[in-house]
Design a protein around this motif. Structure first.
Motif, short mmCIF file in Angstrom:
data_model
loop_
_atom_site.label_atom_id
_atom_site.label_comp_id
_atom_site.label_asym_id
_atom_site.label_seq_id
_atom_site.Cartn_x
_atom_site.Cartn_y
_atom_site.Cartn_z
N LEU A 131 0.96 -1.25 0.08
CA LEU A 131 -0.13 -0.20 0.00
C LEU A 131 0.81 1.20 0.11
CD1 LEU A 131 -2.99 -0.20 2.55
CD2 LEU A 131 -3.02 0.12 0.09
N MET A 152 2.25 2.25 -3.25
CA MET A 152 1.16 2.73 -4.01
C MET A 152 0.81 3.94 -3.51
SD MET A 152 -1.49 -0.65 -4.84
CE MET A 152 -2.40 -0.63 -3.61
N ASN A 188 -0.26 4.67 -0.67
CA ASN A 188 -1.79 4.57 -0.04
C ASN A 188 -2.97 4.93 -0.63
OD1 ASN A 188 -3.55 3.69 2.00
ND2 ASN A 188 -2.33 4.47 3.84
N LYS A 189 -2.77 5.37 -1.87
CA LYS A 189 -3.96 5.64 -2.90
C LYS A 189 -5.11 6.31 -2.19
CE LYS A 189 -3.49 2.58 -6.63
NZ LYS A 189 -4.09 1.56 -7.47
N SER A 203 -8.37 8.06 -2.15
CA SER A 203 -9.60 7.97 -3.26
C SER A 203 -10.61 9.00 -3.02
CB SER A 203 -10.02 6.68 -3.24
OG SER A 203 -11.33 6.71 -3.60
N GLY A 238 -2.30 -4.82 -0.29
CA GLY A 238 -2.60 -3.69 -1.09
C GLY A 238 -3.05 -4.14 -2.26
N ALA A 239 -2.96 -5.41 -2.86
CA ALA A 239 -3.88 -6.18 -3.89
C ALA A 239 -5.33 -6.17 -3.49
CB ALA A 239 -3.14 -7.47 -4.40
N ASP A 241 -6.98 -2.67 -3.26
CA ASP A 241 -6.87 -2.12 -4.91
C ASP A 241 -8.03 -2.66 -5.68
OD1 ASP A 241 -5.58 -0.42 -6.61
OD2 ASP A 241 -4.62 -1.95 -7.70
N HIS A 242 -8.27 -4.09 -5.38
CA HIS A 242 -9.35 -4.69 -6.00
C HIS A 242 -10.70 -4.56 -5.41
CE1 HIS A 242 -10.38 -8.21 -8.87
NE2 HIS A 242 -11.30 -8.60 -7.73
N HIS A 270 -12.30 -2.18 -3.40
CA HIS A 270 -12.87 -1.07 -3.49
C HIS A 270 -13.71 -1.02 -4.42
CE1 HIS A 270 -12.24 0.82 0.54
NE2 HIS A 270 -10.90 0.70 0.22
N LEU A 296 -7.93 3.98 3.14
CA LEU A 296 -8.69 2.94 2.40
C LEU A 296 -9.14 1.66 3.44
CD1 LEU A 296 -6.57 2.23 -0.74
CD2 LEU A 296 -8.58 3.77 -0.47
#
Ligand code: UD2
Ligand code: MN
Length: 327
Positions: free
Chosen positions: A66, A69, A71-72, A74, A108-109, A112-113, A115, A303
């Motif tokens: 994460l 990435m 911690n994206k 959003s 992380g995966a 990402d998937h 949400h 997230l």
């Protein structure tokens, strides 16, 4: 009537009990309108128009954590991994609970998937990560019980989804909601098991239960330390409490399991096989109603909601032999 009209005109109106009622109604209406818009929204459609159906989880290797990435953050997800559909009232209010320790790339995966997947289902949801503190033997049951207890402090969820960190759903028609009458086993077909049900009583991976169903089973056992059988134990609790498990069609309930080794601290525990045989004796006294843990912190990440939990330690072997473990 004449009296009423008189009352309208007179200043006494504002001192009468009638005016108090009017005022309260005005407040309630403006609250409903401004502060709780969801209450006035139309319910989301039975089938979300956003669903896309089969969608193999394409992972690019190496997986990123994460942090890597970023911690994206959003725009659609609120702090703590909370989401509500913007233009309709969700049919399910679902808490996703994930037991966790030292699987940053899987996490992380998953986030990402998951949400976008859940948003296409037009759910009101929040993701809870329940991390076991320390290096003691892993106890997935205690983490799940603690996660449910903490999630129910936040809101009245209509559904709890119990979710391995390494499973990615591959078809968004597999709805993360609950049926009122029966618990559901959602991870029916996993690539690791050639997309077939592993065995008839399989109940690991991803499971959905209402809080009421969970209480009826008395939740997970607190006594299964290390790998194995805590899922079979929950299956038996469902049956013993007079319920049955339902599953979505095998063609829809498809998952990818991210490849992994058995974790250090979660070795297979042969004692769990003996414990499983005692389910009928133990289930009503060991579980959600006898849970002890310490919540060390609760942090709202962009997230997900991060719960750090001390579930206690497995008793040393010379103390074991009875089923009680000091917390
Ligand atoms: C199976 C079950 C799983 C559980 C387990 C036995 C399926 C699809 N899954 O998975 O639900 O019943 O057997 O205990 O049937 N975890 C961590 N860090 C650790 C150890 C575990 O995060 O160090 C969490 C993580 O969410 C993981 C889950 O616990 O997905 C289950 O552990 P596993 O993935 O090692 O077990 P597995 O794949 O055999
Ligand atoms: Mn796994």
């Amino acid at each position: 009537m004449g009296h009423c009209r008189h009352l309208w005109r007179s200043r006494r109106l504002w001192r009468s009990p009638f005016s108090l009622v009017l005022l309260a109604a005005a407040f309630a209406l403006s609250y409903a309108f401004f502060a709780a818009p969801s209450a006035l929204q139309a319910e989301c459609p039975v089938v979300s128009p956003l669903l896309i159906g089969p969608q193999p989880a394409n992972l690019t290797f190496p997986l990123l954590t994460l942090e890597a990435m970023g911690n994206k953050r959003s725009t659609s997800v609120s702090a703590g991994g909370l989401y509500r559909p913007p233009d309709c009232r969700a049919r399910h209010r679902t808490a996703i609970v994930v037991p966790y320790r030292k699987r940053p790339t899987h996490l992380g995966a998953l986030l990402d998937h998951l949400h976008p997947f859940l948003q296409r289902q037009q759910l009101h949801y929040r993701i809870y990560l329940v991390e076991q503190w320390g290096n003691g033997t892993f106890n997935k049951g205690r983490l799940y019980n603690a996660g449910v207890r903490e999630a129910l402090r936040d809101a009245t969820w209509s559904c709890i989804v119990f979710h391995d960190v390494d499973l990615l759903p591959e078809d968004d028609r597999n709805i993360y909601g609950c049926r009122r009458d029966k618990p559901s086993h959602l991870s029916v077909a996993i690539d690791k098991f050639a997309y077939r049900l592993h065995y008839p009583q399989a109940f690991g991976g991803v499971v959905a239960m209402t809080p009421e169903q969970f209480r009826k089973t008395n939740g997970y056992s607190n006594q299964f330390w290390g790998w194995g059988q805590e899922d079979d134990n929950l299956w038996q609790r469902v049956i013993l409490s007079g319920m049955q498990v339902v599953r979505p069609p095998v063609a829809i309930a498809r998952y990818k399991m991210i490849k992994h080794q058995r974790d250090a601290g979660n070795e297979r525990n042969p004692r769990n096989v003996d414990l499983l045989r005692r389910t009928k004796l133990d289930w009503s006294s060991d579980g959600f109603n006898s849970l002890t843990y310490k919540l060390l912190f609760k942090e709202l990440e962009p997230l997900y909601t991060h719960l750090m939990v001390d579930v206690g330690k497995k008793a040393p072997s010379y103390l074991r032999g009875n089923t009680t473990t000091p917390a």
